[in-house]
Design an enzyme around this catalytic site. Structure first.
Site, mmCIF file in Angstrom:
data_model
loop_
_atom_site.group_PDB
_atom_site.id
_atom_site.type_symbol
_atom_site.label_atom_id
_atom_site.label_comp_id
_atom_site.label_asym_id
_atom_site.label_seq_id
_atom_site.Cartn_x
_atom_site.Cartn_y
_atom_site.Cartn_z
ATOM 1 N N TRP A 102 0.834 -1.207 0.000
ATOM 2 C CA TRP A 102 0.000 0.000 0.000
ATOM 3 C C TRP A 102 0.866 1.254 0.000
ATOM 4 C CZ3 TRP A 102 -4.298 -1.168 -1.953
ATOM 5 C CH2 TRP A 102 -4.943 -2.365 -1.637
ATOM 6 N N ASP A 172 -1.886 6.628 6.331
ATOM 7 C CA ASP A 172 -2.892 5.689 5.845
ATOM 8 C C ASP A 172 -3.114 4.692 6.980
ATOM 9 O OD1 ASP A 172 -4.384 3.668 4.723
ATOM 10 O OD2 ASP A 172 -2.966 3.216 3.106
ATOM 11 N N LYS A 196 -12.201 -2.117 6.627
ATOM 12 C CA LYS A 196 -11.410 -3.008 7.471
ATOM 13 C C LYS A 196 -11.960 -2.985 8.898
ATOM 14 C CE LYS A 196 -8.748 -3.405 3.805
ATOM 15 N NZ LYS A 196 -7.736 -2.466 3.421
#
Ligand SMILES: *Cc1c(COP(=O)(O)O)cnc(C)c1O
Length: 361
Positions: A102, A172, A196
């Site tokens: 990511w 993030d 999530k």
């Protein structure tokens, strides 16, 4: 039908209480004669829902009026682009710490804009099996961007990093958002895909300090401009109304649970069951990351062979545990143990790991 123990990495398990409440209100919300899905986002009923969801985000993280909260679309992946578009002024360089897939995507989007990007540290040398403890910032840093939990590799920042005064820290937090107390004031901006830890997919939650927001580039395309979204209360266009409503229910559940300290306690207990099963297995299970950087949210491990890994995953499934296959970049197994995963699920998995090892070691 019984519900499974859901170890999916995302979209992921939601609290049963939340699903049941949404189900009860699905057809006729609070006696209003329609579903939340069917409401105008401009109605006062919907405004009350989104306002309460903003307020819950602020209460849970203890944010004052100097913070803006936004509910945007395009996932965390669009933030990889919006952040560098807005926050790299002329003459400054974006800084990133590369801790996995990511982070790499975030770096790659910034580079595509043709703006100066500096990788201040990376753990790629060991297949992202640890979190760098030192980093070297560029001259004139625009910001430092980190990924606080690495969903695929299974590492997590255990500290909120301290960086030089005046350098904005952007995180993030998609896969460990609201999973533990943090020193939120160290950050200028935090973003997280909801799917999530705090809801279904379709919405990214953005927390941003107002003074940092004000430094954003002007004249961006409207949908990519944080200031336009902020001015319009995240309703510049139609927001993902039902997803935001569900996030609101999850946040209410977090608060009723006792807030972030209690959520963290439960997350520690779940991770502890599973890491103990790994560590007590005489090497049958092998964790894939440095012990001090182990994630509380995504627990990655290998078995002695791929055949055993496949058998492990299929036997676990027969016993009602799903989502244990690792990401293809790491292989092996991954158990995601987000906030909403009940303690009993982690306990059941740990017990299964012990008996599977007894049979196959
Ligand atoms: C899942 C994930 C993303 C991607 O989120 P999307 O909402 O699918 O764009 C980004 N960063 C991290 C850390 C993630 O876990």
């Amino acid at each position: 039908m019984e519900r499974v123990h859901n170890f999916n990495a995302g979209p992921a398990v939601l609290p049963e209480e939340v699903l049941l409440e949404a189900q009860a209100d699905l057809f006729n919300y609070k006696g209003m004669g329609l579903s939340v899905m069917e409401m105008s986002h401009r109605s006062k009923e919907y405004q009350a829902i989104i306002d309460e969801t903003y307020a819950a985000v602020k209460r849970i993280y203890g944010l004052g009026d100097d913070w803006e909260v936004l509910f945007l679309q395009g996932g965390a992946s669009l933030q990889f682009l919006m952040v560098p578009m807005s926050f790299i002024p002329e003459g400054k360089t974006a800084n990133y710490i590369n801790t996995g897939v990511w982070s790499k995507k975030a770096i790659s989007e910034a580079k595509k804009l043709g703006k100066p990007v500096h990788v201040a540290a990376t753990s790629e040398d060991q297949n992202f099996g640890y979190i760098p403890k030192t980093w070297t910032l560029s001259e004139n840093p625009a910001y430092l961007h980190i990924t606080t939990n690495n969903t695929i590799f299974g590492t997590e920042w255990k500290i909120d990093p301290t960086i030089p005064e005046g350098v904005p820290l952007i995180a993030d937090m998609s896969s460990n958002f609201m999973s533990k107390p943090i020193d939120v004031q160290k950050y200028s901006m935090i973003y997280a895909g909801a799917q999530k830890n705090v809801g279904p997919s379709g919405c990214v939650v953005v927390l941003i300090k107002k003074d940092f927001l004000a430094t954003g580039a002007a004249n961006l395309p409207s949908m990519l401009d944080y200031q336009i979204h902020a001015k319009n209360g995240s309703m510049y266009n139609t927001p993902p109304t039902f997803t935001i409503y569900l996030i609101g229910l999850v946040l209410k559940w977090i608060e009723a649970y006792g807030g972030l300290p209690k959520v963290e306690q439960n997350n520690l207990a779940k991770a502890d069951y599973i890491y103990k099963a790994i560590d007590a297995s005489d090497g049958f299970y092998k964790g894939t990351v440095a012990v001090e950087d182990r994630s509380l949210m995504n627990i990655t491990f290998r078995l002695p062979s791929e055949e055993l890994e496949n058998l492990f995953i299929s036997e676990a499934k027969k016993q009602g545990m799903i989502g244990l296959k690792g990401h293809r970049d790491v292989g092996g197994c991954r158990a995601s143990t987000y906030n909403s995963l009940p303690l009993i699920a982690a306990h059941t998995l740990a017990e299964f790991m012990k008996s599977f090892k007894e049979q196959h070691a």
